[in-house]
Design a protein around this motif. Structure first.
Motif, mmCIF file in Angstrom:
data_model
loop_
_atom_site.group_PDB
_atom_site.id
_atom_site.type_symbol
_atom_site.label_atom_id
_atom_site.label_comp_id
_atom_site.label_asym_id
_atom_site.label_seq_id
_atom_site.Cartn_x
_atom_site.Cartn_y
_atom_site.Cartn_z
ATOM 1 N N ASN A 127 0.909 -1.426 0.007
ATOM 2 C CA ASN A 127 0.182 0.412 0.131
ATOM 3 C C ASN A 127 0.672 1.197 0.419
ATOM 4 N N ILE A 128 1.755 1.370 0.657
ATOM 5 C CA ILE A 128 2.801 2.355 0.890
ATOM 6 C C ILE A 128 3.792 2.768 -0.696
ATOM 7 N N VAL A 129 3.965 1.778 -1.175
ATOM 8 C CA VAL A 129 4.666 1.397 -2.116
ATOM 9 C C VAL A 129 4.597 1.742 -3.498
ATOM 10 N N THR A 130 2.443 1.672 -3.254
ATOM 11 C CA THR A 130 1.470 2.035 -4.942
ATOM 12 C C THR A 130 1.254 4.027 -4.039
ATOM 13 N N GLY A 131 1.405 4.409 -2.683
ATOM 14 C CA GLY A 131 0.876 5.431 -2.638
ATOM 15 C C GLY A 131 1.698 6.139 -2.400
ATOM 16 N N TRP A 132 3.185 5.684 -2.954
ATOM 17 C CA TRP A 132 4.235 7.139 -2.840
ATOM 18 C C TRP A 132 4.677 6.605 -4.485
ATOM 19 N N GLY A 133 3.528 6.135 -5.101
ATOM 20 C CA GLY A 133 3.864 5.864 -6.805
ATOM 21 C C GLY A 133 4.591 5.747 -7.559
ATOM 22 N N TRP A 134 4.932 4.213 -6.752
ATOM 23 C CA TRP A 134 6.362 3.330 -6.805
ATOM 24 C C TRP A 134 6.096 2.641 -8.103
ATOM 25 N N LEU A 135 5.008 1.824 -7.702
ATOM 26 C CA LEU A 135 3.370 1.198 -8.149
ATOM 27 C C LEU A 135 2.562 2.235 -8.952
ATOM 28 N N ASP A 136 1.935 1.483 -10.222
ATOM 29 C CA ASP A 136 1.057 2.376 -10.422
ATOM 30 C C ASP A 136 -0.242 1.295 -9.899
ATOM 31 N N ALA A 137 -1.707 2.073 -9.314
ATOM 32 C CA ALA A 137 -2.658 2.165 -8.279
ATOM 33 C C ALA A 137 -2.998 0.775 -9.277
ATOM 34 N N ALA A 138 -3.427 0.824 -10.199
ATOM 35 C CA ALA A 138 -4.418 0.638 -11.583
ATOM 36 C C ALA A 138 -3.799 -1.410 -11.561
ATOM 37 N N ASP A 139 -2.372 -1.446 -11.403
ATOM 38 C CA ASP A 139 -1.667 -2.547 -11.598
ATOM 39 C C ASP A 139 -2.352 -3.268 -10.414
ATOM 40 N N VAL A 140 -2.227 -3.050 -8.794
ATOM 41 C CA VAL A 140 -2.790 -3.875 -7.703
ATOM 42 C C VAL A 140 -3.985 -3.982 -7.818
ATOM 43 N N VAL A 141 -5.172 -2.682 -8.758
ATOM 44 C CA VAL A 141 -6.176 -3.406 -8.730
ATOM 45 C C VAL A 141 -6.813 -4.317 -9.251
ATOM 46 N N ARG A 142 -5.750 -4.016 -11.283
ATOM 47 C CA ARG A 142 -6.181 -5.764 -11.558
ATOM 48 C C ARG A 142 -5.745 -6.836 -10.570
ATOM 49 N N LEU A 143 -4.684 -6.915 -9.878
ATOM 50 C CA LEU A 143 -3.868 -8.226 -8.927
ATOM 51 C C LEU A 143 -5.408 -8.273 -8.440
ATOM 52 N N ILE A 144 -6.062 -7.798 -7.995
ATOM 53 C CA ILE A 144 -6.996 -8.068 -6.759
ATOM 54 C C ILE A 144 -8.546 -8.918 -7.590
ATOM 55 N N LYS A 145 -8.408 -7.681 -8.746
ATOM 56 C CA LYS A 145 -9.727 -8.907 -9.725
ATOM 57 C C LYS A 145 -8.944 -9.645 -9.887
ATOM 58 N N ASP A 146 -7.987 -9.873 -10.250
ATOM 59 C CA ASP A 146 -7.954 -11.929 -11.187
ATOM 60 C C ASP A 146 -7.819 -12.699 -9.737
ATOM 61 N N ARG A 147 -7.274 -12.167 -8.666
ATOM 62 C CA ARG A 147 -7.994 -13.616 -7.429
ATOM 63 C C ARG A 147 -8.162 -14.415 -8.044
ATOM 64 N N PRO A 148 -7.766 -15.778 -7.437
ATOM 65 C CA PRO A 148 -8.616 -16.800 -7.705
ATOM 66 C C PRO A 148 -9.822 -16.720 -6.483
ATOM 67 N N GLU A 149 -10.287 -17.417 -6.928
ATOM 68 C CA GLU A 149 -11.681 -17.886 -6.071
ATOM 69 C C GLU A 149 -11.268 -18.309 -4.938
ATOM 70 N N ASN A 150 -9.803 -19.133 -4.849
ATOM 71 C CA ASN A 150 -9.621 -19.670 -3.585
ATOM 72 C C ASN A 150 -8.579 -19.396 -2.693
ATOM 73 N N VAL A 151 -8.056 -18.353 -3.085
ATOM 74 C CA VAL A 151 -7.001 -17.623 -2.627
ATOM 75 C C VAL A 151 -7.299 -16.276 -2.125
ATOM 76 N N GLU A 152 -6.594 -16.226 -0.917
ATOM 77 C CA GLU A 152 -6.756 -15.075 -0.026
ATOM 78 C C GLU A 152 -5.525 -14.076 -0.330
ATOM 79 N N LEU A 153 -5.239 -13.137 -0.288
ATOM 80 C CA LEU A 153 -5.402 -12.138 -0.779
ATOM 81 C C LEU A 153 -4.746 -10.916 0.577
ATOM 82 N N VAL A 154 -3.581 -10.553 0.869
ATOM 83 C CA VAL A 154 -3.705 -9.323 1.942
ATOM 84 C C VAL A 154 -2.977 -8.615 1.584
ATOM 85 N N LEU A 155 -3.619 -7.384 1.727
ATOM 86 C CA LEU A 155 -1.958 -5.928 1.801
ATOM 87 C C LEU A 155 -2.083 -5.182 2.726
#
Length: 193
Positions: A127-155
């Protein structure tokens, strides 16, 4: 007579029977208070105790940069990879190498998430890396949207962008009421890192 104040004796390997996670969600731990990484690591410990396979991607820490890394490799089913520059304050202009490492960490999280090898994926300080602009937030959202149903994702990490918060199933904000940093007390080995 059983002592109710002591943990029961049992064999951890016998207690760990793997059953795939039926329904995963996306959790976000953010805010200016202490405890975001601790919440993520608590999830790892709990999941390991139930036989789940846990993969942690560190966006800020280097290898063996924190106390939890010293013990995580001893937990059954837990592995981690560290891509970070170490503990840093927000640089005005991060170097291309720092941005590249953040991108590598996100790519590694995606690879692990889609591999089918892991039940829980923890992205520490994403989150902080994204907040600082080191990553594009859209890429993080894409990761969340692509999460398989049986995977827990913790950010974890402060400064979670609103689009990340909106994409999550659970969001907890740690609120700082008082912190030793404000009195000039630096992070303490074994307590804060």
């Amino acid at each position: 007579m059983e002592d109710s104040h002591r943990a029961p004796d049992y064999s951890p390997s016998a207690a760990l029977t793997y059953e795939p996670l039926k329904r995963g969600l996306t959790q976000v731990f953010t805010g200016g208070g202490k405890g975001k990484t601790s919440a993520g690591i608590g999830t790892a410990v709990r999941a390991s105790g139930r036989g789940y396979r846990v993969y942690i991607v560190y966006f800020m820490n280097r290898a063996y940069d924190s106390g939890e890394q010293e013990v995580l490799h001893r937990l059954p089913g837990v592995k981690w990879a560290a891509f970070g520059p170490g503990l840093v304050r927000h640089p005005e202009s991060p170097s291309p190498e720092v941005r590249e490492k953040a991108g590598q960490a996100l790519a590694e999280a995606r690879r692990a998430m889609l591999s089918g090898d892991w039940d829980v994926i923890i992205l520490d300080e994403v989150n902080i890396v994204t907040g600082w602009g080191w990553l594009d937030a859209a890429d993080v959202v894409r990761l969340i949207k692509d999460r398989p149903e049986n995977v827990e994702l913790v950010l974890t990490g402060r400064l979670a962008p609103q689009v990340v918060i909106d994409s999550a199933d659970l969001v907890t904000e740690m609120v700082k009421i008082k912190h030793p940093y404000d009195r000039g007390i630096p992070a303490r080995r074994g307590i804060e890192y």
